[in-house]
Motif scaffolding. Structure first.
Motif, mmCIF file in Angstrom:
data_model
loop_
_atom_site.group_PDB
_atom_site.id
_atom_site.type_symbol
_atom_site.label_atom_id
_atom_site.label_comp_id
_atom_site.label_asym_id
_atom_site.label_seq_id
_atom_site.Cartn_x
_atom_site.Cartn_y
_atom_site.Cartn_z
ATOM 1 N N TYR A 110 -57.674 6.306 19.142
ATOM 2 C CA TYR A 110 -56.773 6.016 17.867
ATOM 3 C C TYR A 110 -57.145 4.671 17.424
ATOM 4 O O TYR A 110 -57.157 4.366 16.354
ATOM 5 C CB TYR A 110 -55.370 6.404 18.536
ATOM 6 N N ILE A 111 -57.156 3.844 18.663
ATOM 7 C CA ILE A 111 -57.305 2.417 18.201
ATOM 8 C C ILE A 111 -58.875 1.886 17.868
ATOM 9 O O ILE A 111 -58.891 1.331 17.307
ATOM 10 C CB ILE A 111 -56.748 1.629 19.506
ATOM 11 N N MET A 112 -59.547 3.145 18.742
ATOM 12 C CA MET A 112 -61.126 2.588 18.158
ATOM 13 C C MET A 112 -61.479 3.276 16.776
ATOM 14 O O MET A 112 -62.296 2.464 16.120
ATOM 15 C CB MET A 112 -62.043 3.578 19.374
ATOM 16 N N THR A 113 -60.966 4.042 16.230
ATOM 17 C CA THR A 113 -61.060 4.740 14.833
ATOM 18 C C THR A 113 -60.634 3.811 13.929
ATOM 19 O O THR A 113 -61.166 4.106 12.633
ATOM 20 C CB THR A 113 -60.355 6.051 14.948
ATOM 21 N N LYS A 114 -60.115 2.697 13.945
ATOM 22 C CA LYS A 114 -59.591 1.783 12.617
ATOM 23 C C LYS A 114 -58.745 2.550 11.669
ATOM 24 O O LYS A 114 -57.676 2.079 11.171
ATOM 25 C CB LYS A 114 -60.873 1.270 12.143
ATOM 26 N N VAL A 115 -59.277 3.633 11.420
ATOM 27 C CA VAL A 115 -58.363 4.299 10.152
ATOM 28 C C VAL A 115 -57.345 4.986 10.775
ATOM 29 O O VAL A 115 -56.363 4.926 9.642
ATOM 30 C CB VAL A 115 -59.397 5.649 9.637
ATOM 31 N N ASP A 116 -57.025 5.278 11.853
ATOM 32 C CA ASP A 116 -55.798 5.879 12.274
ATOM 33 C C ASP A 116 -54.436 4.675 12.058
ATOM 34 O O ASP A 116 -53.464 4.998 11.535
ATOM 35 C CB ASP A 116 -55.792 5.990 13.948
ATOM 36 N N TYR A 117 -54.734 3.482 12.730
ATOM 37 C CA TYR A 117 -53.814 2.475 12.696
ATOM 38 C C TYR A 117 -53.773 2.009 11.205
ATOM 39 O O TYR A 117 -52.553 1.718 10.932
ATOM 40 C CB TYR A 117 -53.988 1.340 13.575
ATOM 41 N N ILE A 118 -54.583 2.035 10.556
ATOM 42 C CA ILE A 118 -54.200 1.779 8.996
ATOM 43 C C ILE A 118 -53.530 2.594 8.442
ATOM 44 O O ILE A 118 -52.649 2.271 7.592
ATOM 45 C CB ILE A 118 -55.630 1.613 8.259
ATOM 46 N N ASN A 119 -53.779 3.967 8.468
ATOM 47 C CA ASN A 119 -52.503 4.963 8.067
ATOM 48 C C ASN A 119 -51.357 4.557 8.598
ATOM 49 O O ASN A 119 -50.409 4.844 7.837
ATOM 50 C CB ASN A 119 -53.322 6.361 8.390
ATOM 51 N N LEU A 120 -51.285 4.325 9.982
ATOM 52 C CA LEU A 120 -49.858 3.744 10.456
ATOM 53 C C LEU A 120 -49.253 2.748 9.771
ATOM 54 O O LEU A 120 -48.143 2.851 9.497
ATOM 55 C CB LEU A 120 -50.023 3.647 11.964
ATOM 56 N N MET A 121 -50.059 1.786 9.486
ATOM 57 C CA MET A 121 -49.445 0.611 8.820
ATOM 58 C C MET A 121 -49.029 0.903 7.397
ATOM 59 O O MET A 121 -48.144 0.555 6.900
ATOM 60 C CB MET A 121 -50.559 -0.556 8.677
ATOM 61 N N ASP A 122 -49.987 1.637 6.805
ATOM 62 C CA ASP A 122 -49.386 2.260 5.366
ATOM 63 C C ASP A 122 -48.025 2.886 5.497
ATOM 64 O O ASP A 122 -47.076 2.616 4.703
ATOM 65 C CB ASP A 122 -50.542 3.480 4.856
ATOM 66 N N GLN A 123 -48.053 3.964 6.688
ATOM 67 C CA GLN A 123 -46.462 4.470 6.579
ATOM 68 C C GLN A 123 -45.428 3.636 6.898
ATOM 69 O O GLN A 123 -44.243 3.782 6.473
ATOM 70 C CB GLN A 123 -46.669 5.528 7.882
ATOM 71 N N HIS A 124 -45.804 2.441 7.560
ATOM 72 C CA HIS A 124 -44.624 1.654 7.947
ATOM 73 C C HIS A 124 -44.707 0.305 7.161
ATOM 74 O O HIS A 124 -43.994 -0.687 7.662
ATOM 75 C CB HIS A 124 -44.731 1.222 9.392
ATOM 76 N N ASN A 125 -45.259 0.285 6.044
ATOM 77 C CA ASN A 125 -45.320 -0.812 5.076
ATOM 78 C C ASN A 125 -45.622 -1.929 5.604
ATOM 79 O O ASN A 125 -45.236 -3.138 5.259
ATOM 80 C CB ASN A 125 -43.990 -0.992 4.300
ATOM 81 N N VAL A 126 -46.688 -2.117 6.497
ATOM 82 C CA VAL A 126 -47.181 -3.237 7.122
ATOM 83 C C VAL A 126 -48.389 -3.956 6.308
ATOM 84 O O VAL A 126 -49.403 -2.910 6.187
ATOM 85 C CB VAL A 126 -47.462 -3.145 8.671
ATOM 86 N N PRO A 127 -48.093 -5.127 5.945
ATOM 87 C CA PRO A 127 -49.317 -5.540 5.029
ATOM 88 C C PRO A 127 -50.562 -5.279 5.679
ATOM 89 O O PRO A 127 -50.795 -5.972 6.645
ATOM 90 C CB PRO A 127 -48.831 -6.871 4.657
#
Ligand SMILES: Nc1ncnc2c1ncn2[C@@H]1O[C@H](COP(=O)(O)OP(=O)(O)O)[C@@H](O)[C@H]1O
Ligand SMILES: [Mg+2]
Length: 637
Positions: A245-262
């Protein structure tokens, strides 16, 4: 098995294990039960609870030599003599510290012994040598050999001056928690498949950073690595799915999207599995770039799985139509040659390129921060400079943004690093890493030795990490998706889509920085009022610039050149002046600088080409490195 010297207290794990193993079969934990306690509990616990824990631990340890598929948690009682506080006063024998074997086979060793054979000497505060049963075998797999740890006092206790930071975590655990046998493995690329073999006797396996040695930033190697790690089952902390999850970059970007993290606005291209679908996503990418407000001067492409800026590429948007074949070729290289699952497309953000802040969190709590800057060495290599952050007022501001994402990251990693940057006055996240070697104490405040914090947190993790929320990556754990054979002809068609899909973008100078864009816009508005096309072309020729383009494009070229000259002048040391005799009234004379500045402005345009009529709007002409006009790059959700 009670040690012969009889110095271990009666209620140690070894005693409890022997007793309980004789009396009752180990209890199986039901799947819904949360794995209780941790590798280490406090010595103050009651004997009854120690025995209960020990019985579970015995059953797990007895299964530990099989490549475990057991769901059984391992809970290990800490021996009273291993109290970390007390242990700091103790001197242990250097040869009794973490055993170290290198999968590079510099010092090959037999497979680690099972739990019952492990013992270790430890000295108490009264200097009495104690034999301590090592009740847990922890492997620390080191991923890279840089990042030495210097100047930590406890290093002397293990007879070292300097250690690689991940190895330091292992050594620290061995020093402070003598009941844990620690094996530090430094596998190299060719050794991936031997890894599982080497880890057979281990009860818990912590992989701190696997990208360099195991993966070498090539996804083909990652695939093998994931397969091998998968075989290690739930002994892996953090879990494999969290690692992915952490290596893939895309996963946590999606998570940031969901949680409105800039974060950086990102378009994700997925490796081609079906050519029609891939073509469609290229079209969508082109529309996405053109839909950014404003259209960025540059975009970047970077693969999902990477590190150290590898495969990072910057593209001049106004030149992308001409460079469409190079763009398609770069994608082909990433998807076909390096087999990356995703390629991220982002606007180039100057603030991110210039300076990042790495915030370290242990068990979701902020620990410390270092700033990083990329430089080019004299040998032409990219090199990262790390610095302590002196502006402490900045830390709570950064932390408040980072904490929002840290709070929702998978719980089975003790450590996260959040990389942040500033863009148009706002803080945003670029990247999240699970672990990293940036743990060198000299870059952190003295009271936040991150090595110790990480080590202590690892020791407290339940093993296996069942019950702690891990993450579900977009990628399957065993990523065996076959590659689509995209033909050369099809790649040409990808280039064609970029070429025809992109509209003409106003051509601004390629080396324009983002912060110059606002001031340049003002020059573009003003210059055509001051100079005609012929004058601007002549200036371009004189300055070696291409005398081509629309009126606005010529104005951009001339304006940019003027801005550069002004910046150079602003940086130049003031000219030496002949000392003159000091006269009466000198004190009241205006500062030399003001005169010089007037002169600079007057000479911004060559004398011959001075504006014919100066208009009111001229007053707004930018003064070199002026404030950036906020054009609302709206990148941050
Ligand atoms: N959108 C971007 N704009 C400007 N620079 C970027 C951008 N994305 C990445 N970079 C630069 O590339 C470096 C590496 O990218 P990053 O996302 O951190 O991946 P990794 O560290 O895995 O290589 C960053 O430290 C930064 O200097
Ligand atoms: Mg990075």
């Amino acid at each position: 098995m009670v040690p012969e010297d009889g110095l271990v207290p009666q209620h140690t794990i070894s005693k409890a294990c022997a007793t309980l193993e004789d009396q009752a079969p180990s209890r199986q934990r039901t799947s819904h039960e949360r794995p209780s306690p941790l590798l280490c509990t406090t010595p103050q616990q009651s004997v009854a609870s120690e025995q209960c824990i020990a019985s579970e631990q015995c059953s797990s340890l007895s299964q530990a030599k099989q490549l475990t598929t057991s769901q059984q948690p391992i809970a290990v009682e800490q021996c009273p003599t291993a109290d970390p506080d007390a242990a700091t006063e103790h001197k242990t024998h250097p040869e009794e510290h973490a055993s170290e074997s290198d999968l590079g086979f510099d010092s090959d060793s037999d497979p680690p012994p099972g739990p019952s054979q492990r013992t270790r000497f430890h000295e108490s505060s009264q200097s009495t040598r104690k034999r301590i049963e090592q009740t847990l075998h922890l492997a620390i797999v080191v991923g890279k050999d840089q990042d030495p740890v210097v100047s930590a006092e406890w290093l002397q206790e293990v007879g070292e001056d300097m250690l690689q930071s991940d190895a330091a975590v292992g050594k620290y655990i061995a020093l402070k928690h003598p009941h844990i046998k620690v094996t530090i493995l430094k596998p190299r690329l060719g050794d991936i498949t031997k890894l599982a073999e080497k880890l057979q006797g281990c009860d818990a396996i912590h992989i701190l950073e696997s990208e360099q040695f195991l993966g070498q930033h090539n996804y083909k190697n990652y695939r093998t690595m994931f397969e091998v790690l998968h075989r290690l089952g739930p002994r892996l902390v953090p879990s494999l799915s969290t690692m992915q999850y952490i290596m893939t970059k895309v996963d946590y970007i999606n998570l940031m999207d969901q949680h409105n993290v800039p974060h950086v606005p990102t378009f994700v291209l997925e490796r081609p599995t079906e050519f029609k679908k891939f073509e469609k996503s290229i079209r969508q990418m082109v529309d996405w770039i053109q839909g950014l407000d404003p259209v960025p001067l540059h975009i970047i492409t970077k693969p999902s799985h990477s590190g150290s800026k590898l495969h990072f590429q910057k593209w001049f948007v106004a030149g992308l139509r001409q460079n469409s074949v190079a763009f398609a070729t770069a994608l082909r290289r990433l998807f076909v040659h390096s087999q990356k699952p995703f390629v991220l497309v982002q606007p180039f953000i100057q603030g991110l390129a210039d300076l990042e802040y790495r915030l370290f969190f242990v068990n979701r709590a902020f620990v410390s921060c270092v700033s990083t800057q990329w430089r080019v060495t004299s040998a032409g290599k990219a090199d990262m400079k790390r610095c302590n952050v002196d502006d402490k007022a900045l830390l709570p501001i950064l932390q408040s943004v980072a904490q929002r994402i840290v709070d929702v990251l998978p719980a089975d990693s003790v450590m996260y690093r959040v990389d942040m940057f500033k863009h148009e006055g706002r803080w945003a996240v670029n990247e999240i890493e699970m672990v990293d070697g940036d743990m060198m104490p000299e870059f952190h405040d003295d009271d936040s030795d991150i090595i110790q914090r990480v080590a202590d947190a690892i020791v407290k993790l339940p093993v296996p990490v069942l019950g702690l929320p891990s993450a579900k990556s977009l990628l399957p754990v065993i990523d065996s998706q076959p590659e689509l054979d995209v033909t050369a002809e099809q790649w040409r068609s990808v280039a064609g889509i970029v070429k025809t899909g992109l509209k003409d973008v106003e051509r601004l100078p390629e080396n324009l920085r983002d912060d110059q864009r606002g001031p340049l816009q003002e020059w573009i508005d003003i210059l055509p009022q001051l100079l005609d096309v012929k004058d601007m072309k002549e200036l371009c020729e004189e300055w070696g610039l291409e005398p081509k383009g629309t009126k606005r494009e010529l104005a951009a070229a001339v304006g940019h050149r003027l801005m550069q000259e002004e910046e150079t002048r602003a940086c130049a040391p003031p000219p030496k002046k002949k000392p003159r005799t000091r006269k009466e009234g000198d004190a009241a004379a205006p500062a030399d600088d003001s005169g010089a500045e007037d002169e600079t402005r007057a000479s911004a345009l060559p004398p011959k080409k001075k504006p014919r009529t100066r208009k009111k709007s001229d007053a707004a002409a930018p003064a070199g490195k002026a404030n950036t006009v906020n054009r609302g790059a709206k990148p941050f959700p």
